[in-house]
Structures are given as structure tokens and as C-alpha cells.
Design a protein around this motif. Structure first.
Motif, mmCIF file in Angstrom:
data_model
loop_
_atom_site.group_PDB
_atom_site.id
_atom_site.type_symbol
_atom_site.label_atom_id
_atom_site.label_comp_id
_atom_site.label_asym_id
_atom_site.label_seq_id
_atom_site.Cartn_x
_atom_site.Cartn_y
_atom_site.Cartn_z
ATOM 1 N N PRO A 177 0.813 -1.224 0.000
ATOM 2 C CA PRO A 177 0.000 0.000 0.000
ATOM 3 C C PRO A 177 0.846 1.274 0.000
ATOM 4 N N VAL A 178 1.902 1.297 0.798
ATOM 5 C CA VAL A 178 2.744 2.490 0.859
ATOM 6 C C VAL A 178 3.380 2.747 -0.505
ATOM 7 N N SER A 179 3.952 1.689 -1.082
ATOM 8 C CA SER A 179 4.630 1.848 -2.375
ATOM 9 C C SER A 179 3.642 2.236 -3.467
ATOM 10 N N MET A 180 2.475 1.628 -3.402
ATOM 11 C CA MET A 180 1.435 1.945 -4.407
ATOM 12 C C MET A 180 1.088 3.416 -4.353
ATOM 13 N N GLN A 181 0.849 3.881 -3.128
ATOM 14 C CA GLN A 181 0.477 5.268 -2.922
ATOM 15 C C GLN A 181 1.523 6.177 -3.563
ATOM 16 N N LEU B 111 0.762 8.217 -7.143
ATOM 17 C CA LEU B 111 0.789 9.681 -7.068
ATOM 18 C C LEU B 111 1.881 10.254 -7.970
ATOM 19 N N ALA B 112 3.064 9.618 -7.950
ATOM 20 C CA ALA B 112 4.173 10.117 -8.775
ATOM 21 C C ALA B 112 3.811 10.031 -10.257
ATOM 22 N N MET B 113 3.170 8.932 -10.618
ATOM 23 C CA MET B 113 2.787 8.751 -12.025
ATOM 24 C C MET B 113 1.781 9.826 -12.444
ATOM 25 N N LEU B 114 0.782 10.052 -11.609
ATOM 26 C CA LEU B 114 -0.224 11.069 -11.942
ATOM 27 C C LEU B 114 0.431 12.441 -12.080
ATOM 28 N N LEU B 115 1.283 12.762 -11.093
ATOM 29 C CA LEU B 115 1.966 14.057 -11.144
ATOM 30 C C LEU B 115 2.786 14.172 -12.427
ATOM 31 N N SER C 247 2.002 15.548 4.291
ATOM 32 C CA SER C 247 3.244 16.317 4.139
ATOM 33 C C SER C 247 4.428 15.391 3.896
ATOM 34 N N ARG C 248 4.400 14.204 4.513
ATOM 35 C CA ARG C 248 5.552 13.307 4.346
ATOM 36 C C ARG C 248 5.599 12.705 2.932
ATOM 37 N N LEU C 249 4.513 12.821 2.203
ATOM 38 C CA LEU C 249 4.492 12.255 0.850
ATOM 39 C C LEU C 249 5.076 13.202 -0.193
ATOM 40 N N ILE C 250 4.976 14.519 0.070
ATOM 41 C CA ILE C 250 5.256 15.485 -0.995
ATOM 42 C C ILE C 250 6.655 15.343 -1.586
ATOM 43 N N LEU C 251 7.688 15.408 -0.726
ATOM 44 C CA LEU C 251 9.054 15.345 -1.267
ATOM 45 C C LEU C 251 9.330 14.040 -2.014
ATOM 46 N N PRO C 252 9.008 12.882 -1.430
ATOM 47 C CA PRO C 252 9.282 11.641 -2.178
ATOM 48 C C PRO C 252 8.531 11.564 -3.516
ATOM 49 N N VAL C 253 7.275 11.980 -3.506
ATOM 50 C CA VAL C 253 6.517 11.892 -4.760
ATOM 51 C C VAL C 253 7.147 12.788 -5.825
ATOM 52 N N VAL C 254 7.496 14.022 -5.428
ATOM 53 C CA VAL C 254 8.092 14.929 -6.404
ATOM 54 C C VAL C 254 9.432 14.375 -6.889
ATOM 55 N N ALA C 255 10.252 13.887 -5.968
ATOM 56 C CA ALA C 255 11.560 13.365 -6.358
ATOM 57 C C ALA C 255 11.403 12.202 -7.338
ATOM 58 N N LEU C 256 10.428 11.367 -7.062
ATOM 59 C CA LEU C 256 10.205 10.199 -7.911
ATOM 60 C C LEU C 256 9.663 10.617 -9.279
ATOM 61 N N ALA C 257 8.815 11.654 -9.295
ATOM 62 C CA ALA C 257 8.157 12.049 -10.543
ATOM 63 C C ALA C 257 9.062 12.876 -11.443
ATOM 64 N N LEU C 258 10.021 13.611 -10.836
ATOM 65 C CA LEU C 258 10.787 14.579 -11.624
ATOM 66 C C LEU C 258 11.339 14.064 -12.956
ATOM 67 N N PRO C 259 12.109 12.978 -12.945
ATOM 68 C CA PRO C 259 12.654 12.550 -14.248
ATOM 69 C C PRO C 259 11.549 12.204 -15.245
ATOM 70 N N GLN C 260 10.449 11.628 -14.752
ATOM 71 C CA GLN C 260 9.349 11.271 -15.661
ATOM 72 C C GLN C 260 8.655 12.528 -16.188
ATOM 73 N N ILE C 261 8.523 13.548 -15.325
ATOM 74 C CA ILE C 261 7.950 14.820 -15.806
ATOM 75 C C ILE C 261 8.792 15.313 -16.971
#
Ligand SMILES: Nc1ncnc2c1ncn2[C@@H]1O[C@H](COP(=O)(O)OP(=O)(O)OP(=O)(O)O)[C@@H](O)[C@H]1O
Ligand code: SF4
Ligand SMILES: [Mg+2]
Lengths: 593, 307
Positions: B95-99, B103-107, B172-186
Motif C-alpha cells: 500500500p505504501v509503495s502503491m500510494q 501519485l508520482a505517475m499522476l503528477l 506532508s511526508r508524501l510530498i518530497l518523495p513523490v516529487v523526487a520520484l516524478a521529476l525525471p518522468q515529468i
């Protein structure tokens, strides 16, 4: 005031010094038709784009283009958009790329009505359906919902014309609207344009390289060359007495199907060099959920004599290319044999002996694509010598290459060029030089001049005929252009859906055709003579699906002479004086004209 | 279409088997065993442990046994977390990884498409150059550099966001990891969208639409959007793979108790079955998602659909 008034139009691109259109002035009156004629690169499309306001951003223009008083050059997009579709509309050359492959035909048309608020959505659908029917898509309900690739080329162009006419424009701009189509379909589309214009009285600006097309369809003609206007005037006057030397040359270069052939007669009774016996070709195709045989070529036989040119004609999909590929052994035959100089050849090219392979050479339609892009001209021409005469000394080889290049009219300065640095005509000469340098006995040309301009076509045809006179070369010449056939062939083989309709001498085919299809093909060719107005369309309908061929004579759904027997029994090929014909009614019909 | 779908699904089975076999071999070829680190044991006990975990059987026998388990959804026991099976571990962390991944994919899609479209519509302008430049950087700088820098800026200096998983609220704890994960894909998606939109806008059929007097906005909506988005759909496979691998790094950096973190622990502890289980789980997921993308492509592109 004229409907369209172009004054001193010049178009230039920042990256090249020479303007592509220079000081061009002309006008079109309401309801009038003007034909713009010129060879490739004359600036025709550029002019049309300028008139529609569609030039790319890096084009630099000067002069003026006024439509009904409104200046178009430099006008804002929303000003142009008020005129487009409703006052001025365009039909493009290639309807496959010009229509959106991802949007249903009906939706592409309907969008125009909605965008210009010509009517409300439910009515827009109705009007689209009516328009589709008007342009000859009879099953409009179904064809509203198809994607462009599901329609044939002719049907796509009909849809494109429908899109252009939806807003009932005062001026229709058509850039080579029939160049991508078969002659029979071309005649249909031109007929459709004439009919629609007679109903709506809109003006036409028709752009083409084909003098035959303008002759029958335009009141006035404008001749272009290299971005400049050569002359402009009423069609009849220009054809009768061109005042410009270059125009005169272009008109003279337009081959006419009603002129006598330029071939030298053949000696009688020589043994054939190529003999095709009972050859057929089929492919296995997916059809629905199963597989089925697709017969590209039904069993057929013919012979080619030394020094003879045999032309093979037929609409696209008639099996011309499959037939010659099988002769060359590039694809397997389903039945039959090919003999060379009396000896039966193995079916596939890999198993044919080298000394026979070299005797059968081929030239393709697209010259640039058929040359190795990484090799220089001299090496391309030398390659067959290295393969077939490996013992030849380098100096001798070089000499052969130089001689051949000179022979096909290519200057020494081209020796070191790469294919992409050549014009279409030059590239085709290289391809011919490559084929001829090992002195083959038979040359097969698949639409070898189709992509070239009229004058260059003429040069290449002359070259081939000269070669034939010199060395006794036999030619098998595939083309859809009957005026080429008329000029260079001794005999003609007419194919329809993979079956022979008629094989006969040039004279007989063009003067006394025995098969209704042959006659329709000939009558579809536009004649470059403004006095010979074409009124009706010689052949309606389109080729049936080869996956689902009609029973009996394959031509019967389109044949105006068809009788009950035609849909039951396949007509056999019967010998007649000067050839053979496959038609049940060949003996009773008189098709001469 | 249905035929095609079934064919593809059955076609995926050999690929999956190959992946499993390779992963199995690789894990077993690695030097050292799961119990090496513990103090030296009497040989009898070692034998017992080996028997309990079937390590005494031959490799093919072990493989067959493992495959048998897989069919029942059983990835075997974890060698390290002795009270848990690998399936349970993956199930807990999923569940944590999915979340994070979803989120990173959507972003990535939303931000990437928006940036790419903006750039394409103002081709060669300042905005276009800016987007292209940033995208280039986003592609060339790896996550393990971007993530610490982001932590430094937003968590340490500005103190807007928590630096790790345990320090923040569930959002709040999700924001940085999601952005970091999404950046290269963005960055990838922006570049792809820009290139494909520019290509479509210069196509013949868009020229036709312009000749018909359609405004730019209508051209985009009714003619250009769908063909311009199709290449994006085919990029979804690689994008998902990128997010999966990226999550391993990001979870480790931010201390997120997801599958990625278990994977790294597993590798360090020589927890064969855990590593093997995660590899196979991810491989299956990737193959499945790629299949979905392919089928979607077939549905959306009318030229493929007919076949
Ligand atoms: N975007 C462009 N940039 C630079 N030169 C161009 C551009 N488009 C066309 N040209 C040049 O303008 C000249 C005229 O081209 P145009 O397409 O109008 O010829 P055309 O008469 O329509 O020929 P064709 O019969 O082959 O269609 C050519 O030399 C062509 O190379
Ligand atoms: S056989 Fe019948 S259908 Fe065929 S060409 Fe002759 S007349 Fe026409
Ligand atoms: Mg042109």
C-alpha cells in the motif's frame, strides 16, 4: 473588382537567396476557372499556400493578395478564418495525409459547420450526410463513421472535396487534386468537380502539372516556370499559339494519347527472349478470423521478343508489380514457368545462375529510395560489374562506368555525388545506368518515370528507346500512364484484378480496343486539347476487393456492356487478329471510336 | 481485438517464466548463503536448517518447488523475517509503495503534459526554451542527487516539509518523495509531448484543418490532441518501469517502509526468497501494465484497431 487579385507576389525563404515565387500577378473573376500549370518546383503549391494564408512562418513575402477586396498577405489569423471554408476553400493533393487519420470522416466535415456556426449540431450531421452523398459516397450513413484509411484513394478525395464545399465557397483552390489517383478515378473526380461547379457557380483555381487536366477543365491558363509567370491567357489561345518559347516547349512535351506511336517496327518471327507460361501468384491473407488465398495474378502467359517493348497497364491493385516480381523470381509463383531464351528458369532468383540473372534487370519507381544512400554515383554504377564480371580490371571497369554515365546523359561532375544530392531525374538515370552497365537483354521498369516531370520523362523514355535501338534490349514496362504506353510500346497487356483483359499491338489497343475496360482506360486519359471537352466519366465505380472478387468476369460490376452471362462465367482468353481478348461479347461489340 | 488480447496474454507467459528462471539462477549464483552471517553452527544443525528450507535439494528440484508455490501465490518463507512469508511482507509494504508510485505517475503525466503542450504551442519562444532546458536537466540529474538536495532545501533550510517518513503528517511526508520520484518522468513526458505535438501541428491534416478556418484551440481539441498523446501512451511502459526502479532509491533515502526498502534490506541480508519474490512481483506487474498499455493503444489508434 476581381474575386481574387494577386499583385507582384514574391515568396522567399530566409535560408535561400533565390525567391521561390517572383513578381507573380494574376486574377480570378467570380465563377471563372483558372489552371496553373508548371513542372515540379515551379512554385505552384507555394502560390496556393500564400493564397490560403498557409505559408510556413519562415517564408518572407511581398506584394499583395486581395480576396474580394480584403488583403490576405499578413492578415491576422482570425480575419483569414472568417474567409476560409465559407468564401475560399482548398482541396489538397494527397487525401490520405491531408485527412486526419484519427478522426472519423463525418466528424471532420461536421466540425467545419460547427466551427463557422453555419448550423446547429443536429443539423450539422444532416448536412454532412447530404454532402457526402452529393460528392459520391452513396452509403453516407456508414461512410460518415469510417476513418480515412478505410476508404479508397478516390473515395477519400471525394470526402476531401465534400469538406471543401460544405461552406459553399466562392473560390475553390485545388492543388493537384487527382495526381495521386488512377486515370479512371481521376476522370471521375474531375467530372465531379465540373458537375458541382455547374450547380454552385464557384470559381476554381486548379493547380496541376498535367496539361491534359487543365485543358478540359479551365477557361484560362497560367503557365509557371521556376517561380515566374511565363504567360497567362484563355486556354484555347495558349494551346493554339503559345507566345512564350518555354510554354511552347512544355505543350510540345505533353505526350498525347491520340498521336501516333514513336516505336520502330519489329522484325517478324524471332524466337522470344522471355516466355511466361501459365504464371500465377497468390498470397495468404488473414481474412476475418481465418486465412484465405488472395489471388494477385491468375494464370497468364505471354512472350516478349528481342527488341520488343511490352507495356503492362491496369489500375492500382491490378497485380502489375506482383507479376514482374514473380518473373524476376523475387516472390514465389503459385504456378507456371518463366523461360529465358528458350530455357526454363528456376522459380526463385537465388537458384538462378548468375549469367542469367544479369540478363534480367529492373528499374523501380522511386529512384532515390532504390539507390544505396551511402554510396557515390560512380560506385553504384560499378557495383553490378564487380558482381557479374569480377575478373574485369579496375581501369576497364572505370571506363565502362564513365561510358555508361555519359550514355545516360550524366556529367562527370555527378560521379562523386551521393543519391540524395541528385534530382529525381538524375537519380533515375543513375538507376538506369546501373541496370544497363552489364548489358542485360531484358529491362523491367516498374513505373520508372511516374515520379518525374513531363520533360524529364520524355528524356528518359528517349534514352530507353535509343538503348533499345542500339543493343536490342527488350523492355517490360509497367505504367499507369497510357500516353507513355502509346509512345513507347509495341504491344500492350491490360490487367484487371490479376487477369488479362487484352493483349494486343499498340495500334490495335489504341485504335480498335476489343475489351470494354481497355476502352474505358483510354477514354479516361485527359487529352491536352481545350477543344476536346470531356463531358462524361468513361468508367464509374471502383475496382472490387481482391479478397472478395466478383463471380464471372471480374469487370462486370463496372462494365456498361455486361449481360447475364458475364456474372456467371469467367470469359476465356481468345485469340483474335493481332492479339487476344477475354470478353464474352468481344465478337459482337464495336468499341472503336 | 479479443483474439489479439488473448494471444498477447498467453504470449506473456513464456516471458514471465524466463524472467523467473533468470532471477532464480542469479540469486542462487550469488556467493554466500542466507545463514552465513550467524555464528558457526554445528554441522547437524546446519543440515537441519538446510532441510527445513529445502536447500539440500538439487537446483532444478528447488526451482520446480518454487514454481509450484508461485502458482498458489506463495513466494515461500523469508529467510530473515522468520515469522513472515514473502507474500505477507510484500502485502504489507505494497500500500505504501502503491500510494507513492500512483501519485508520482499522476503528477508526472499532468505536469509533463502541461509543460510539453505549453512549450509546443509557443515553439522557439522563451517559455519553450525554459521548458526544454529544465527537462534536459531533469533527465540528466539522477534521483539520488535530486532527492538529498530537495531535503536540504525544503526540509533543512526552509523547514516547510519533513525530511523523512516518520517526521510528518500522512500528506506532508508524501510530498518530497513523490516529487523526487516524478521529476525525471515529468522531464521525459514534457519532452515527448512537446516533440509529438510539434510533429502533429506540422502535419498535412492540421494544415487542412487550418485551411478550413478552424481556430488553434479547435485544431488542438478536435484534430491534434489525440494523435499527439498516442506516443505518450507507448511511453507509459518505460515510465512505469522508471517509477518502480526509482522507488527503490527514493524509499531508501526518505526511509519509507515500502517494497523498495525491503528489496534493499533483502539484498544486503542475502534474503534470497525476499529478493526473488520482489523481482518476480515487479516483473509481473510490469508485464501486465505493458499489456494494458498495448491493448489501450490498439483501442485508441483506429489504424491498428481493425486488424
Ligand atoms: N519551407 C520551404 N523552405 C524553403 N524552400 C521551400 C519551402 N517550401 C518550398 N520551397 C521551395 O520552393 C520552390 C517551389 O515549390 P512548390 O512546392 O511551390 O513547387 P510546385 O510547383 O508546387 O512543385 P510540384 O509540382 O513538385 O508540387 C521549390 O524550389 C521548393 O524547394
Ligand atoms: S465479359 Fe461481359 S462484363 Fe466482362 S468485359 Fe465483356 S461484356 Fe463486360
Ligand atoms: Mg506542388
Amino acid at each position: 473588382m476581381s474575386l481574387l487579385e494577386v499583385k507582384d507576389l514574391s515568396i522567399r525563404y530566409a535560408d535561400s537567396a533565390k525567391p521561390v515565387v517572383q513578381n507573380l500577378s494574376f486574377s480570378i473573376e467570380a465563377g471563372q476557372s483558372l489552371g496553373m500549370v508548371g513542372e515540379s518546383g515551379a512554385g505552384k503549391t507555394q502560390t496556393a499556400m500564400a493564397v490560403m494564408g498557409l505559408l510556413p512562418a519562415n517564408a518572407i513575402t511581398s506584394g499583395s493578395i486581395r480576396f474580394d477586396g480584403q488583403e490576405f498577405l499578413g492578415a491576422a489569423p482570425d480575419v483569414l478564418n472568417r474567409y476560409r471554408a465559407c468564401r475560399i476553400a482548398m482541396v489538397f493533393q494527397d487525401p490520405l495525409t491531408a485527412l486526419n487519420p484519427y478522426v472519423r470522416i463525418g466528424d471532420q466535415l461536421r466540425r467545419i459547420l460547427l466551427e463557422h456556426k453555419i448550423c446547429k449540431p443536429p443539423e450539422a450531421r444532416e448536412r454532412t450526410l447530404v454532402m457526402l452523398q452529393r460528392v459520391g459516397l452513396p452509403d453516407a450513413e456508414r461512410q460518415y463513421g469510417v476513418f480515412p484509411h478505410e476508404l479508397s484513394g478516390g473515395m477519400r478525395q471525394r470526402a476531401m472535396i465534400g469538406a471543401a464545399l460544405l461552406g459553399e465557397p466562392d473560390l475553390l483552390v485545388a492543388d493537384e487534386p487527382t495526381t495521386a489517383l488512377d486515370v479512371t478515378v481521376q476522370a471521375q473526380i474531375l467530372g465531379l468537380l465540373r458537375e458541382l461547379r455547374s450547380q454552385s457557380n464557384s470559381a476554381l483555381f486548379l493547380i496541376t502539372h498535367d496539361l491534359g487536366v487543365v485543358a478540359g477543365n479551365c477557361d484560362r491558363i497560367l503557365m509557371m516556370d521556376n517561380g515566374r509567370l511565363l504567360e497567362e491567357g484563355p486556354a484555347k489561345e495558349i494551346f493554339a499559339a503559345p507566345s512564350n518559347e518555354r510554354t511552347a516547349k512544355l505543350i510540345a512535351a505533353a505526350r498525347r494519347i491520340d498521336m501516333p506511336t514513336k516505336t520502330s517496327p519489329l522484325p517478324d518471327g524471332e524466337a522470344p527472349i522471355v516466355e511466361v507460361d501459365n504464371l500465377s501468384v497468390s498470397f495468404r491473407e488473414r481474412y476475418g478470423s481465418g486465412k484465405r488465398q488472395l489471388h494477385a495474378v491468375w494464370p497468364l502467359s505471354f512472350k516478349v521478343a528481342p527488341r520488343e517493348t511490352l507495356a503492362i497497364v491496369g489500375e492500382s491493385g491490378s497485380g502489375k508489380t506482383s507479376l514482374v516480381k514473380a518473373i524476376l523470381g523475387l516472390i514465389p509463383m503459385r504456378s507456371g514457368t518463366v523461360s529465358y531464351a528458350g530455357k526454363k528458369l528456376p522459380g526463385l532468383v537465388q537458384s538462378r545462375p548468375n549469367n542469367i540473372r544479369r540478363q534480367l534487370q529492373m528499374v523501380f519507381q522511386d529512384p532515390v529510395a532504390s539507390l544505396n544512400p551511402a554510396m557515390r554515383v560512380a560506385d553504384i554504377v560499378a557495383e553490378p560489374i564487380i558482381i557479374h564480371e569480377p575478373k574485369k580490371k579496375k581501369a576497364e571497369r572505370e571506363q565502362d562506368v564513365s561510358k555508361m554515365l555519359r550514355h545516360v546523359g550524366l556529367g562527370m561532375e555527378l560521379r562523386e555525388r551521393f543519391p540524395h544530392e541528385l534530382s529525381g531525374g538524375q537519380a533515375q538515370r543513375v538507376a538506369i545506368a546501373r541496370a544497363l552497365v552489364i548489358r542485360p537483354k531484358v529491362l523491367i521498369c516498374d513505373e520508372a518515370v511516374a515520379a518525374l516531370d513531363g520533360t524529364i520523362q520524355g528524356d528518359i523514355l528517349q534514352l530507353l528507346q535509343a538503348e533499345q535501338a542500339d543493343s536490342g534490349l527488350s523492355l517490360i514496362f509497367i505504367t499507369h500512364d497510357l500516353s507513355v504506353v502509346r509512345q513507347i510500346s509495341h504491344r500492350v497487356l491490360v490487367l484487371y484484378m490479376g487477369r488479362v483483359c487484352e493483349i494486343a499491338t499498340n495500334e490495335q489497343i489504341f485504335k480498335r480496343p476489343l475489351h470494354p475496360y481497355t476502352k474505358a482506360l483510354i477514354q479516361s486519359v485527359p487529352v491536352p486539347d481545350p477543344n476536346a471537352k470531356p463531358d462524361d466519366v468513361p468508367l464509374a465505380g471502383e475496382v472490387s476487393s481482391i479478397l472478395n472478387p466478383p463471380a464471372g468476369c471480374p469487370f462486370h460490376p463496372r462494365c456498361e456492356y455486361a449481360v447475364a452471362r458475364c456474372s456467371e462465367q469467367v470469359p476465356a482468353l481468345q485469340s483474335v487478329v493481332g492479339g487476344s481478348v477475354a470478353c464474352h461479347r468481344a465478337n459482337e461489340l464495336d468499341l472503336s471510336y | 481485438m479479443l483474439r489479439y488480447a488473448l494471444l498477447r496474454i498467453f504470449g506473456a507467459i513464456p516471458t514471465l517464466l524466463l524472467v523467473i528462471a533468470l532471477a532464480f539462477l542469479m540469486v542462487h549464483a550469488a556467493p554466500g548463503g542466507p545463514f552465513d552471517a550467524e555464528r558457526v553452527l554445528p554441522p547437524e544443525i546446519e543440515e537441519n536448517i538446510a532441510r527445513a528450507y529445502h536447500l539440500d535439494e538439487s537446483l532444478p528440484q528447488q526451482f520446480i518447488r518454487y514454481l509450484g508455490g508461485l502458482v498458489r501465490g506463495d513466494f515461500g518463507p523469508s529467510y530473515r523475517y522468520r515469522d513472515y512469508s514473502v507474500s505477507e511482507l510484500i502485502g504489507n509494504a505494497l500500500p505504501v509503495s502503491m500510494q507513492l508510485g500512483v501519485l508520482a505517475m499522476l503528477l508526472a503525466i499532468v505536469a509533463g503534459v502541461a509543460a510539453g503542450l505549453t512549450a509546443a504551442l509557443s515553439k522557439n519562444s522563451f517559455i519553450d526554451r525554459l521548458v526544454t532546458g529544465i527537462a534536459m536537466t531533469g533527465i540528466s540529474v539522477p534521483v539520488f542527487v535530486v532527492a538529498p538536495v530537495m531535503v536540504l532545501v525544503f526540509a533543512v533550510y526552509l523547514q516547510w516539509l519533513p525530511a523523512s517518513w516518520t517526521g510528518g503528517t500522512s500528506i506532508s511526508r508524501l510530498i518530497l518523495p513523490v516529487v523526487a520520484l516524478a521529476l525525471p518522468q515529468i522531464a521525459y513526458i514534457a519532452r515527448l509531448t512537446r516533440a509529438s505535438m510539434i510533429g502533429v501541428l506540422s502535419s498535412d491534416y492540421v494544415r487542412t484543418a487550418r485551411s478550413q478556418g478552424l481556430r488553434t484551440i479547435s485544431i488542438i481539441r478536435y484534430h491534434a490532441l489525440k494523435p499527439a498523446m498516442l506516443p505518450l501512451l507507448s511511453y507509459m511502459g518505460p515510465a512505469i518501469a522508471g517509477i518502480l526502479t526509482g522507488s527503490v532509491v527514493v524509499e531508501e533515502i526518505f526511509g519509507i517502509p515500502g517494497i523498495g526498502q525491503f528489496f534493499i534490506r533483502g539484498a544486503l541480508n542475502r534474503d534470497y526468497t525476499l529478493v526473488l519474490g520482489i523481482v518476480i512481483f515487479y516483473a509481473t506487474l510490469l508485464i501486465l501494465l505493458n499489456l494494458v498499455v498495448d491493448l489501450l493503444y490498439g483501442i485508441l489508434d483506429p489504424r491498428i484497431r481493425g486488424r
